[in-house]
Design a protein around this motif. Sequence first.
Motif, short mmCIF file in Angstrom:
data_model
loop_
_atom_site.label_atom_id
_atom_site.label_comp_id
_atom_site.label_asym_id
_atom_site.label_seq_id
_atom_site.Cartn_x
_atom_site.Cartn_y
_atom_site.Cartn_z
N THR A 45 32.58 39.85 30.50
CA THR A 45 32.91 40.97 29.62
C THR A 45 31.70 41.86 29.39
N ASN A 46 30.54 41.42 29.84
CA ASN A 46 29.28 42.16 29.64
C ASN A 46 29.04 42.50 28.18
N GLY A 47 29.48 41.61 27.29
CA GLY A 47 29.24 41.79 25.87
C GLY A 47 30.16 42.79 25.18
N SER A 48 31.13 43.34 25.92
CA SER A 48 32.02 44.34 25.33
C SER A 48 33.25 43.73 24.67
N GLY A 49 33.45 42.43 24.84
CA GLY A 49 34.59 41.75 24.23
C GLY A 49 35.89 42.04 24.96
N ALA A 50 36.80 41.08 24.89
CA ALA A 50 38.13 41.24 25.48
C ALA A 50 39.14 40.61 24.55
N ASP A 51 40.25 41.31 24.34
CA ASP A 51 41.34 40.77 23.53
C ASP A 51 42.26 39.97 24.44
N LEU A 52 42.71 38.83 23.96
CA LEU A 52 43.56 37.94 24.76
C LEU A 52 44.54 37.23 23.85
N GLU A 53 45.82 37.28 24.21
CA GLU A 53 46.83 36.51 23.50
C GLU A 53 46.90 35.13 24.13
N ASN A 88 43.13 38.58 43.55
CA ASN A 88 42.19 39.44 42.81
C ASN A 88 40.77 39.33 43.35
N ASN A 89 40.41 38.15 43.84
CA ASN A 89 39.09 37.92 44.41
C ASN A 89 39.19 36.71 45.34
N PRO A 90 39.57 36.93 46.61
CA PRO A 90 39.78 35.81 47.55
C PRO A 90 38.58 34.89 47.69
N ASP A 91 37.36 35.39 47.43
CA ASP A 91 36.17 34.55 47.53
C ASP A 91 36.16 33.44 46.49
N LEU A 92 36.92 33.62 45.41
CA LEU A 92 36.97 32.61 44.35
C LEU A 92 38.15 31.63 44.51
N ALA A 93 39.05 31.90 45.44
CA ALA A 93 40.25 31.06 45.60
C ALA A 93 39.86 29.61 45.82
N GLY A 94 40.42 28.73 44.96
CA GLY A 94 40.19 27.30 45.07
C GLY A 94 38.83 26.82 44.62
N LYS A 95 37.99 27.71 44.13
CA LYS A 95 36.63 27.35 43.74
C LYS A 95 36.57 26.82 42.30
N GLU A 96 35.66 25.85 42.10
CA GLU A 96 35.39 25.36 40.75
C GLU A 96 34.36 26.27 40.11
N VAL A 97 34.64 26.69 38.89
CA VAL A 97 33.77 27.62 38.17
C VAL A 97 33.59 27.14 36.73
N VAL A 98 32.60 27.71 36.07
CA VAL A 98 32.37 27.45 34.65
C VAL A 98 32.36 28.79 33.94
N PHE A 99 33.17 28.91 32.90
CA PHE A 99 33.14 30.09 32.05
C PHE A 99 32.46 29.71 30.74
N THR A 100 31.40 30.42 30.37
CA THR A 100 30.79 30.26 29.05
C THR A 100 31.46 31.31 28.16
N VAL A 101 32.15 30.84 27.13
CA VAL A 101 33.00 31.67 26.30
C VAL A 101 32.49 31.66 24.86
N THR A 102 32.48 32.83 24.22
CA THR A 102 32.22 32.92 22.79
C THR A 102 33.46 33.48 22.12
N LEU A 103 33.96 32.78 21.11
CA LEU A 103 35.11 33.23 20.34
C LEU A 103 34.60 34.12 19.22
N ASN A 104 34.82 35.43 19.37
CA ASN A 104 34.31 36.41 18.40
C ASN A 104 35.16 36.53 17.15
N GLY A 105 36.47 36.34 17.29
CA GLY A 105 37.36 36.48 16.14
C GLY A 105 38.80 36.32 16.53
N ILE A 106 39.65 36.27 15.52
CA ILE A 106 41.09 36.11 15.68
C ILE A 106 41.76 37.25 14.91
N TYR A 107 42.68 37.95 15.57
CA TYR A 107 43.40 39.04 14.89
C TYR A 107 44.40 38.46 13.90
N LYS A 108 44.36 38.98 12.68
CA LYS A 108 45.27 38.52 11.60
C LYS A 108 46.03 39.70 11.04
#
Length: 108
Positions: A45-53, A88-108
Motif C-alpha cells: 500500500t506504500n503507506g497510503s492505506g487500503a479499505d477492505l471488507e 494479475n501477476n503470473p510470476d507470483l502464481a503458486g508462490k509462498e509469500v509473507v505479508f506484513t500487515v498493520t491494522l490501522n482501524g475499523i469503520y464503525k
Amino acid sequence: QDTQSTSESEKTLDKTEGVAAQNGDTVNIDYTGYLDGTAFKGGSTNGSGADLELGSGTYIDGFEDGIGGHTVGETFDLNLTFPETYPNNPDLAGKEVVFTVTLNGIYK
C-alpha cells in the motif's frame, strides 16, 4: 427519506487500539508483501492505506481470514500462498509469500 441506512462513506475510521477486527468489518490496513524476503511489485500500500471488507473474497485466500481477530494498531505477518493460477501477476502464481500487515482501524 431513509435515515436508517448508513453507507460506508458515512462511517468513520475507529482507530481505538485493542479493538479486534471480525468477519464482515470494513478495515483500513497497510501491508507489504514479500517473496523470498524481497518486497514484490504491486504488493504494498506504500503507506497510503487500503479499505477492505473482511469476508469479501477480494484478496487471495487466507488474507482476509488472517486479519480477523487482530487488533487495531497491531502489525503482524500472514504466511500465504498465491493461487496456482494468478493472472494479475503470473510470476507470483503458486508462490509462498509473507505479508506484513498493520491494522490501522475499523469503520464503525
